[in-house]
Scaffold this active site. Sequence first.
Site, mmCIF file in Angstrom:
data_model
loop_
_atom_site.group_PDB
_atom_site.id
_atom_site.type_symbol
_atom_site.label_atom_id
_atom_site.label_comp_id
_atom_site.label_asym_id
_atom_site.label_seq_id
_atom_site.Cartn_x
_atom_site.Cartn_y
_atom_site.Cartn_z
ATOM 1 N N LYS A 164 57.667 15.178 -38.655
ATOM 2 C CA LYS A 164 57.503 13.880 -39.329
ATOM 3 C C LYS A 164 58.068 13.960 -40.742
ATOM 4 O O LYS A 164 57.974 13.013 -41.522
ATOM 5 C CB LYS A 164 56.021 13.505 -39.389
ATOM 6 C CG LYS A 164 55.391 13.282 -38.009
ATOM 7 C CD LYS A 164 54.001 12.747 -38.155
ATOM 8 C CE LYS A 164 53.145 12.966 -36.941
ATOM 9 N NZ LYS A 164 53.429 12.112 -35.816
ATOM 10 N N CYS B 203 47.493 7.274 -30.168
ATOM 11 C CA CYS B 203 46.592 8.438 -30.204
ATOM 12 C C CYS B 203 45.452 8.212 -31.196
ATOM 13 O O CYS B 203 45.026 9.143 -31.898
ATOM 14 C CB CYS B 203 47.350 9.732 -30.533
ATOM 15 S SG CYS B 203 48.644 10.109 -29.356
ATOM 16 N N GLN C 15 50.810 12.232 -41.599
ATOM 17 C CA GLN C 15 51.621 11.076 -42.001
ATOM 18 C C GLN C 15 51.913 11.090 -43.502
ATOM 19 O O GLN C 15 52.977 10.666 -43.939
ATOM 20 C CB GLN C 15 50.902 9.766 -41.647
ATOM 21 C CG GLN C 15 50.707 9.533 -40.160
ATOM 22 C CD GLN C 15 52.003 9.236 -39.422
ATOM 23 O OE1 GLN C 15 52.995 8.801 -40.012
ATOM 24 N NE2 GLN C 15 52.019 9.473 -38.119
ATOM 25 N N ASP D 59 43.955 15.753 -42.884
ATOM 26 C CA ASP D 59 45.057 15.572 -41.945
ATOM 27 C C ASP D 59 46.182 14.880 -42.722
ATOM 28 O O ASP D 59 46.112 13.693 -43.019
ATOM 29 C CB ASP D 59 44.580 14.718 -40.767
ATOM 30 C CG ASP D 59 45.712 14.366 -39.811
ATOM 31 O OD1 ASP D 59 46.879 14.617 -40.143
ATOM 32 O OD2 ASP D 59 45.420 13.814 -38.733
ATOM 33 N N HIS E 38 43.277 10.160 -36.057
ATOM 34 C CA HIS E 38 44.099 10.468 -34.883
ATOM 35 C C HIS E 38 43.259 11.374 -33.979
ATOM 36 O O HIS E 38 42.390 12.107 -34.455
ATOM 37 C CB HIS E 38 45.349 11.211 -35.383
ATOM 38 C CG HIS E 38 46.375 11.515 -34.346
ATOM 39 N ND1 HIS E 38 46.273 12.597 -33.505
ATOM 40 C CD2 HIS E 38 47.532 10.899 -34.017
ATOM 41 C CE1 HIS E 38 47.334 12.630 -32.706
ATOM 42 N NE2 HIS E 38 48.113 11.609 -32.998
HETATM 43 N N1 C6P Z 1 51.049 10.961 -34.694
HETATM 44 C C1 C6P Z 1 52.196 8.949 -33.962
HETATM 45 O O1 C6P Z 1 53.013 8.335 -33.270
HETATM 46 P P1 C6P Z 1 51.381 16.550 -34.168
HETATM 47 O O2 C6P Z 1 51.530 15.915 -32.813
HETATM 48 O O3 C6P Z 1 50.496 17.762 -34.144
HETATM 49 O O4 C6P Z 1 52.675 16.771 -34.879
HETATM 50 O O5 C6P Z 1 50.643 15.445 -35.082
HETATM 51 C C2 C6P Z 1 49.414 14.913 -34.661
HETATM 52 C C3 C6P Z 1 48.972 13.851 -35.611
HETATM 53 C C4 C6P Z 1 47.845 14.096 -36.388
HETATM 54 N N2 C6P Z 1 47.431 13.216 -37.299
HETATM 55 C C5 C6P Z 1 48.081 12.061 -37.512
HETATM 56 C C6 C6P Z 1 47.587 11.134 -38.584
HETATM 57 C C7 C6P Z 1 49.212 11.753 -36.764
HETATM 58 O O6 C6P Z 1 49.862 10.611 -36.990
HETATM 59 C C8 C6P Z 1 49.666 12.655 -35.769
HETATM 60 C C9 C6P Z 1 50.828 12.330 -34.892
HETATM 61 C C10 C6P Z 1 52.179 10.458 -33.928
HETATM 62 O O7 C6P Z 1 51.430 8.361 -34.701
HETATM 63 C C11 C6P Z 1 52.257 10.996 -32.548
HETATM 64 S S1 C6P Z 1 50.789 10.698 -31.628
#
Ligand code: C6P
Length: 423
Positions: A243, A381, A220, A217, A140
């Site tokens: 999430k 993203c 997910q 990371d 991401h």
């Molecule tokens: N992915 C998706 O629709 P934040 O925004 O900080 O809570 O998470 C960022 C992020 C980082 N790593 C991974 C693997 C992610 O999936 C995400 C967030 C969402 O897939 C919003 S872009």
Amino acid sequence: MNASASIQDPISSALNKKSFDVEAIRKDFPALHQQVSGHPLVYLDNGASTQKPQQVIDAVNNFYKHDYSNVHRGIHTLSQRATDHFEAARETVKRFINANSLAEVIFTSGTTNGINLVAQSYARSNLKAGDEVLVSAIEHHSNIVPWQILAEQIGIIVKVIPINEHGEILMDEYRALLSDKSKVVAVTQLSNALGTITPIKEIIDAAHAAGAVVMVDGAQAVAHTPVDVQALDCDFYAFSGHKLFGPTGIGVLYGKQVLLEAMPPYQGGGDMIKVVSFSGTEYNELPYKFEAGTPNIAGVIGLAAGIDYIERIGLDAIAEYEQDLLDYTTEQMSAIEGLRIIGTAQHKASIVSFLIDGIHASDLGTLLDHQGVAVRVGHHCAMPVMEFFGVSATTRASMAFYNNRADIDTLVKATRKAVEMLR
Ligand code: C6P
């Protein structure tokens, strides 16, 4: 009534049953029971953010109604109650990821914030020009751009671990990239764009053998699989509350205590200091050293309620149920003519990204929404992933444990109808 009492209230029968009862679980999620465009909502955008069970909504609501105050600052009763709830939530997170101590659980605003903290505090103070940070090709943007910013600041080099046409990390190529210049390996445990579950333990062990630290990371992964940071032996692990059936604006960074102790603060302000003087300032102990300013107190309480909720179902049961739902979705969607799934890793979680010949993802997404089906369309993203597969966007259905086969049947029917209209 206080917030933590509300979390313990007798709740849905779903969580008291031994077997996984999706229909009972669905009753706990008020947002699922509404009409969109005149159709019952089918919510399949859980990769972006999950809906909240009533237990999380109640915990946040009760906190604001009864116990709201700032934390760590006041002598008065409400402030003490708020502090107790806040620190009890830290215990919940510690247990959930099996951290070794409370000092290792830092509340952040989300995954993005956690990764930036590691880049700007750990990496900025430990790496020098020419040192290498390895990221995979399925990351991401949140696990790419912070390292690129650091490259601009101090001249580190960002190297990319390649993937194959299934969206799997090429482990031999990864091992070949590792050298004594590798200082950080930053990899996702679960790809948001493809659903790939990475061999994270192997990745961590290989990085350690080369002397690199590992930033996982977990944005997910935490909602789909049990996470034990000690068993993984990762150095840092970041995730987001929203999430995980909790609120937005709250997340967690886990770090090994020995690393966190040696790191400089990321931000300065209230709560992260012991003594401030113009002749020199003494920083607070962990984890407060990394929690400058008034935190998202209600967010922390909601996050703990979300964790309590999923722990009562059990992540093993969730993973098993979702695997079955993924297999069903893959089978049903694959039967649609001209549909191609992007991301066919052997180990996958409940995400199905797809393309349909001659149809633009955003047109499809709009027509699905008109039929009450919520999916995400776009680059998710993860633009380098799109580039690798030679596409600009996919349509992504991402499932949670409250989705059922009827949701998938509706998705399939609505997709077929949209295709008919668009062709
Ligand atoms: N992915 C998706 O629709 P934040 O925004 O900080 O809570 O998470 C960022 C992020 C980082 N790593 C991974 C693997 C992610 O999936 C995400 C967030 C969402 O897939 C919003 S872009």
